[in-house]
Design a protein around this motif. Sequence first.
Motif, PDB file in Angstrom:
ATOM      1  N   CYS A 172       0.977  -1.652   0.048  1.00  0.00           N
ATOM      2  CA  CYS A 172       0.034  -0.686   0.200  1.00  0.00           C
ATOM      3  C   CYS A 172       0.929   0.869  -0.160  1.00  0.00           C
ATOM      4  CB  CYS A 172      -0.997   0.142   1.260  1.00  0.00           C
ATOM      5  SG  CYS A 172      -2.283  -1.700   0.979  1.00  0.00           S
ATOM      6  N   ARG A 173       0.111   2.557  -0.690  1.00  0.00           N
ATOM      7  CA  ARG A 173       0.897   3.468  -0.531  1.00  0.00           C
ATOM      8  C   ARG A 173       1.105   4.230   0.802  1.00  0.00           C
ATOM      9  NH1 ARG A 173      -1.849   6.336  -6.576  1.00  0.00           N
ATOM     10  NH2 ARG A 173      -1.313   4.835  -7.649  1.00  0.00           N
ATOM     11  N   SER A 174       0.140   3.712   1.395  1.00  0.00           N
ATOM     12  CA  SER A 174       1.016   4.740   2.955  1.00  0.00           C
ATOM     13  C   SER A 174       0.298   3.376   4.359  1.00  0.00           C
ATOM     14  CB  SER A 174      -0.888   5.525   3.438  1.00  0.00           C
ATOM     15  OG  SER A 174      -1.152   5.981   4.837  1.00  0.00           O
ATOM     16  N   PHE A 175       0.490   3.843   5.485  1.00  0.00           N
ATOM     17  CA  PHE A 175       0.488   2.709   6.051  1.00  0.00           C
ATOM     18  C   PHE A 175      -1.185   2.011   6.228  1.00  0.00           C
ATOM     19  CE2 PHE A 175      -1.858   5.826   8.181  1.00  0.00           C
ATOM     20  CZ  PHE A 175      -2.648   6.306   8.733  1.00  0.00           C
ATOM     21  N   ILE A 176      -0.747   0.580   7.084  1.00  0.00           N
ATOM     22  CA  ILE A 176      -1.953  -0.080   7.707  1.00  0.00           C
ATOM     23  C   ILE A 176      -1.693  -0.575   8.773  1.00  0.00           C
ATOM     24  CG2 ILE A 176      -2.126  -1.323   5.156  1.00  0.00           C
ATOM     25  CD1 ILE A 176      -0.855  -4.288   6.557  1.00  0.00           C
ATOM     26  N   GLN A 177      -2.993  -0.899   9.774  1.00  0.00           N
ATOM     27  CA  GLN A 177      -3.569  -0.857  10.245  1.00  0.00           C
ATOM     28  C   GLN A 177      -4.022  -2.293  11.169  1.00  0.00           C
ATOM     29  OE1 GLN A 177      -4.676   3.314  12.216  1.00  0.00           O
ATOM     30  NE2 GLN A 177      -5.881   1.695  13.642  1.00  0.00           N
ATOM     31  N   VAL A 195       0.899  -0.338  10.389  1.00  0.00           N
ATOM     32  CA  VAL A 195       2.629  -0.804   9.993  1.00  0.00           C
ATOM     33  C   VAL A 195       3.008   0.457   9.120  1.00  0.00           C
ATOM     34  CG1 VAL A 195       3.363  -2.923   9.091  1.00  0.00           C
ATOM     35  CG2 VAL A 195       1.511  -3.048  10.327  1.00  0.00           C
ATOM     36  N   GLU A 196       4.099   0.683   8.625  1.00  0.00           N
ATOM     37  CA  GLU A 196       4.536   1.833   7.876  1.00  0.00           C
ATOM     38  C   GLU A 196       4.862   1.184   6.755  1.00  0.00           C
ATOM     39  OE1 GLU A 196       8.026   0.332   9.711  1.00  0.00           O
ATOM     40  OE2 GLU A 196       6.199   0.872  10.342  1.00  0.00           O
ATOM     41  N   GLN A 197       4.633   2.337   5.289  1.00  0.00           N
ATOM     42  CA  GLN A 197       4.749   1.490   4.205  1.00  0.00           C
ATOM     43  C   GLN A 197       6.301   1.842   3.635  1.00  0.00           C
ATOM     44  OE1 GLN A 197       4.644   4.645   1.250  1.00  0.00           O
ATOM     45  NE2 GLN A 197       5.148   3.498  -0.461  1.00  0.00           N
ATOM     46  N   ARG A 198       7.043   0.336   3.203  1.00  0.00           N
ATOM     47  CA  ARG A 198       8.663   0.017   3.057  1.00  0.00           C
ATOM     48  C   ARG A 198       8.776  -0.028   1.207  1.00  0.00           C
ATOM     49  NH1 ARG A 198      11.162  -3.224   8.123  1.00  0.00           N
ATOM     50  NH2 ARG A 198      10.988  -1.593   9.566  1.00  0.00           N
ATOM     51  N   GLU A 199       9.806   0.735   0.619  1.00  0.00           N
ATOM     52  CA  GLU A 199       9.492   0.246  -0.771  1.00  0.00           C
ATOM     53  C   GLU A 199      10.251  -0.944  -1.065  1.00  0.00           C
ATOM     54  OE1 GLU A 199       9.092   2.503  -2.106  1.00  0.00           O
ATOM     55  OE2 GLU A 199       8.480   4.501  -1.605  1.00  0.00           O
ATOM     56  N   GLY A 200      11.108  -1.639  -0.172  1.00  0.00           N
ATOM     57  CA  GLY A 200      11.588  -3.340  -0.635  1.00  0.00           C
ATOM     58  C   GLY A 200      10.403  -4.089  -0.277  1.00  0.00           C
ATOM     59  N   ARG A 201       8.875  -3.818   0.274  1.00  0.00           N
ATOM     60  CA  ARG A 201       8.171  -4.624   1.067  1.00  0.00           C
ATOM     61  C   ARG A 201       8.703  -5.601   1.359  1.00  0.00           C
ATOM     62  NH1 ARG A 201       3.479  -5.284  -0.791  1.00  0.00           N
ATOM     63  NH2 ARG A 201       3.568  -7.725  -0.742  1.00  0.00           N
ATOM     64  N   SER A 202       9.356  -5.277   2.620  1.00  0.00           N
ATOM     65  CA  SER A 202       9.914  -6.574   3.802  1.00  0.00           C
ATOM     66  C   SER A 202       8.865  -6.581   4.673  1.00  0.00           C
ATOM     67  CB  SER A 202      11.374  -6.089   4.438  1.00  0.00           C
ATOM     68  OG  SER A 202      11.087  -4.830   5.445  1.00  0.00           O
ATOM     69  N   LEU A 203       8.891  -8.295   5.064  1.00  0.00           N
ATOM     70  CA  LEU A 203       8.374  -8.774   6.221  1.00  0.00           C
ATOM     71  C   LEU A 203       8.806  -7.842   7.350  1.00  0.00           C
ATOM     72  CD1 LEU A 203       6.434 -10.575   6.029  1.00  0.00           C
ATOM     73  CD2 LEU A 203       7.987 -11.970   7.621  1.00  0.00           C
ATOM     74  N   GLN A 204       7.283  -7.506   8.225  1.00  0.00           N
ATOM     75  CA  GLN A 204       7.273  -6.221   9.312  1.00  0.00           C
ATOM     76  C   GLN A 204       7.139  -6.853  10.173  1.00  0.00           C
ATOM     77  OE1 GLN A 204       7.012  -1.756   8.990  1.00  0.00           O
ATOM     78  NE2 GLN A 204       6.710  -2.583   6.469  1.00  0.00           N
ATOM     79  N   SER A 205       7.270  -7.055  11.598  1.00  0.00           N
ATOM     80  CA  SER A 205       7.173  -7.610  13.482  1.00  0.00           C
ATOM     81  C   SER A 205       6.062  -6.687  13.355  1.00  0.00           C
ATOM     82  CB  SER A 205       8.370  -8.247  13.894  1.00  0.00           C
ATOM     83  OG  SER A 205       8.850  -7.587  14.306  1.00  0.00           O
ATOM     84  N   CYS A 224      -3.452   0.601  -2.815  1.00  0.00           N
ATOM     85  CA  CYS A 224      -2.691  -0.774  -2.920  1.00  0.00           C
ATOM     86  C   CYS A 224      -2.297  -1.139  -4.055  1.00  0.00           C
ATOM     87  CB  CYS A 224      -3.253  -1.700  -1.465  1.00  0.00           C
ATOM     88  SG  CYS A 224      -3.947  -0.695  -0.275  1.00  0.00           S
ATOM     89  N   ASN A 225      -1.241  -2.659  -3.675  1.00  0.00           N
ATOM     90  CA  ASN A 225      -0.768  -2.817  -5.290  1.00  0.00           C
ATOM     91  C   ASN A 225      -1.835  -3.896  -5.415  1.00  0.00           C
ATOM     92  OD1 ASN A 225       0.542  -4.333  -7.125  1.00  0.00           O
ATOM     93  ND2 ASN A 225       2.399  -4.301  -5.698  1.00  0.00           N
ATOM     94  N   GLN A 226      -2.036  -4.025  -7.066  1.00  0.00           N
ATOM     95  CA  GLN A 226      -3.135  -4.649  -7.514  1.00  0.00           C
ATOM     96  C   GLN A 226      -3.215  -5.790  -7.475  1.00  0.00           C
ATOM     97  OE1 GLN A 226      -6.078  -4.199  -6.933  1.00  0.00           O
ATOM     98  NE2 GLN A 226      -6.001  -1.985  -6.609  1.00  0.00           N
ATOM     99  N   SER A 227      -1.431  -6.750  -7.537  1.00  0.00           N
ATOM    100  CA  SER A 227      -0.940  -7.679  -7.662  1.00  0.00           C
ATOM    101  C   SER A 227      -1.291  -8.462  -6.797  1.00  0.00           C
ATOM    102  CB  SER A 227       1.033  -7.471  -8.456  1.00  0.00           C
ATOM    103  OG  SER A 227       1.784  -7.356  -6.071  1.00  0.00           O
ATOM    104  N   GLN A 230       7.986 -14.825  16.849  1.00  0.00           N
ATOM    105  CA  GLN A 230       8.028 -13.570  16.389  1.00  0.00           C
ATOM    106  C   GLN A 230       9.010 -13.479  15.525  1.00  0.00           C
ATOM    107  OE1 GLN A 230       6.167 -11.465  14.370  1.00  0.00           O
ATOM    108  NE2 GLN A 230       5.900  -9.944  16.383  1.00  0.00           N
ATOM    109  N   VAL A 231       8.616 -13.327  14.006  1.00  0.00           N
ATOM    110  CA  VAL A 231       9.428 -13.301  12.967  1.00  0.00           C
ATOM    111  C   VAL A 231       9.428 -11.670  11.680  1.00  0.00           C
ATOM    112  CG1 VAL A 231       9.458 -14.334  10.387  1.00  0.00           C
ATOM    113  CG2 VAL A 231       8.932 -15.494  11.735  1.00  0.00           C
ATOM    114  N   ALA A 232      11.144 -10.812  11.972  1.00  0.00           N
ATOM    115  CA  ALA A 232      10.812  -9.541  11.533  1.00  0.00           C
ATOM    116  C   ALA A 232      11.406 -10.070  10.214  1.00  0.00           C
ATOM    117  CB  ALA A 232      11.465  -9.376  12.370  1.00  0.00           C
ATOM    118  N   GLY A 233      11.516  -8.720   9.374  1.00  0.00           N
ATOM    119  CA  GLY A 233      12.391  -9.264   7.942  1.00  0.00           C
ATOM    120  C   GLY A 233      13.707  -8.681   7.854  1.00  0.00           C
ATOM    121  N   GLN A 234      14.407  -8.091   6.628  1.00  0.00           N
ATOM    122  CA  GLN A 234      15.877  -7.485   6.182  1.00  0.00           C
ATOM    123  C   GLN A 234      15.368  -5.671   7.424  1.00  0.00           C
ATOM    124  OE1 GLN A 234      15.939  -7.282   1.965  1.00  0.00           O
ATOM    125  NE2 GLN A 234      16.608  -9.156   1.686  1.00  0.00           N
TER     126      GLN A 234
END
Length: 732
Positions: free
Chosen positions: A337-342, A363-373, A399-402, A675-679
């Motif tokens: 998504c171009r903005s945060f999700i909640q 949960v903020e927007q990130r360009e790399g679309r990494s996994l956030q905990s 949000c990304n339509q893919s 709990q799992v976090a990304g890069q």
Amino acid sequence: IVQPQHGVDSNRRTNPRTITAEVFHPGCAGGTCPTSVSHRPTSDDSAARECKGIGCKLPPLMRQKHKPCIGDGCSGGDDGRGHSSPVRVTDRAAQFLDELPDFGSERGAFIQLTCDMKPTNEVPSEDALVLQLQLSKSQERLVEALRGQQHEVKELQRLLSEQQGTLVNQQRDILDQQRRMFEQMEQDRDECLEIADLCGDQQKCLNTPGFRCQGMTERDANSGMCGHGYFYNSDMDECQACNECDGEPVTSPCTFTTDTICSGPAAGDSPLSMSWAGDASLLGAKGHILAHAFPSVQLHIQGRGDVGLVSAENGHLVLRQHGLVWLDENLSVSHGCRSFIQVCLRMNNTDGSEGRDLSGVRVEQREGRSLQSVTVSGVAEVAPGHIMSLFLRSASHHCNQSSEGLQLYDPSAATLSLLWLSHDTGAVAMTAQAMVSGHYHTNYRPVFRTTSTSDPYVVGLTHDGRGIRFAESGTMRFVFQQALYSMGQACVSEGVQVLAYLNHNGSNMELFRAFKSGVHYRDTSISLSGAASVDPGDTLGFEIISPAQCNVRFFGDETGISILSLVWVPAAISSSLSASVAHTGLPSGAVRNKPLFFHQTSPHVSQMGMLAKGSADQKRDFVFRESGTASVALDIKLIHSCNLVKVTLLRRSDSEGSGGGREVAGQRPVPLAQQVAGQMPEGSQWASVSLRASFQVHNGTAVFFTLDCVRGRVNQISHQTGSGVSVLWVAA
């Protein structure tokens, strides 16, 4: 009936046949037209006199035969070719109408009457419309009345079922009392016969479930007149046998005037605390679950075992008992998504209405679309039928339509856990909302306003709203979640920290600290959770610290994005433990399921402690020595290059009743939460991961934490600030 006038009258109205003749012959005027037919009343009258029966009602042309025409009047009736002229046809029609006796003599009056006549069964269109509207309204009122009756019937059925349930419970209680009475009567002794001179005189002794001495006073009972193994029941005015605890610990022994008090199940006490664990996921696929653009998506909750405390129905969590509930959800999510999700934790009443959000994390927007905990927690006072739900909401529809619009990671352990506290514990639940700041800050102390509290005397806000005061000794667990918007590159590189202080006797002491990598021109959330012991007069406060070149604005609304949730438990049935990450033996490099070592920072308590491993500064296992329910909160601040970082809470498989927490070969530990976090965020120096969970413990239960790095290495773990664990224990 007016008879026709056959004479010539100057005042006579214009004959319709004349009008018709004038239409077909414009040169013809008045009675000079050659097509006018003279009327012969004599022949008609004779024909009328000769007719008999119903034939007299017919016109003369229909009841008598045509006679040959003689005279000049026949010249206009035929055109010489055997066809009648149009004028003659019209004239005959007029004559036919004139000969009907029921319509009068004047043909003009007949024409006027036919224009004015209306069928008696015809309803005007306006009246029909009004009637149709009235019928439709009547039908609507009828349908509404039927619906109201159906609702009343359903309500009556519900009340009847409740009354039947209450009646069944009352009957069950009566049967239990009768059973106990019969059992007591079959095992009862006749002390008056077995014991001589029991009351000084055999005539003064009366056999009861115990025995009664006539004329016994309170003073006689205090002197021991009931004898050994008996106590005086002042309510029944008799001596009764002392209760036996059947091997359970005795809280208070039997005296001359009081019965034995047992501390175990023999006393019939209900549980004080329980726990529950389950999973929350999106419906669709296994592993990484995908979805497209969304305004709101409900997470599907499934239970792992049923203890009669809650039940998972239609993806919701339905509470079954009164009490206080603390929930923790560990979520790993990535979005386009171009903005945060909640992530929102919501509670509804028994009928599903009047819902409110208990907590929310952005949960903020990130360009790399990494996994956030993300970890969301909340507390509430509940009743049977209350419904808990988890939602994912997007700030916009862009949000990304893919096929990778939204992804959830499926961990190997339960993601949702619940701690339930009975009202018999005397625990207090409180929520307070942080006020919105209209300016940008670097360091900020939030101001709260109370949203709900189950006992404002024990837990409440200070006069300035910046702290939470405690009136009695106990153990508290809290979580503070704050939504923020920051701008500046220093926010990304150095991040933002939130601190919790405990003011004791006028001096502040830092309890816990959590780190969150910052963002630039974006929205995010920071949260901190911990458990600690408090004394009367202590206050809890918070502060958010950001770099000098980082401007932060703080938000708050009714969705729980900036809220403090707190539960307080009396000190007699609770305790807490805090520990920081040990400075030696920290895992680094290619880490594969390596345990984390801690150093205890809180005073020692009898209910739980840390088991030494090698040295006093390297302790891995948290060992519990009494049965109850534990709730833990872990924060880790680290530097890594891993694609995935996993933090797992595990329980020793042989810990139930072993007392030592030693691992037996061939038996693997059981995962309780993960709990799992990304890069790491691009440009940030540090990253963080948090884990919160509640679980049941017994004497000898041992738990520990492990760290796992997937495709990368762990470079450093902060052991000074931002990394630690806290535990709340409540008796079972």
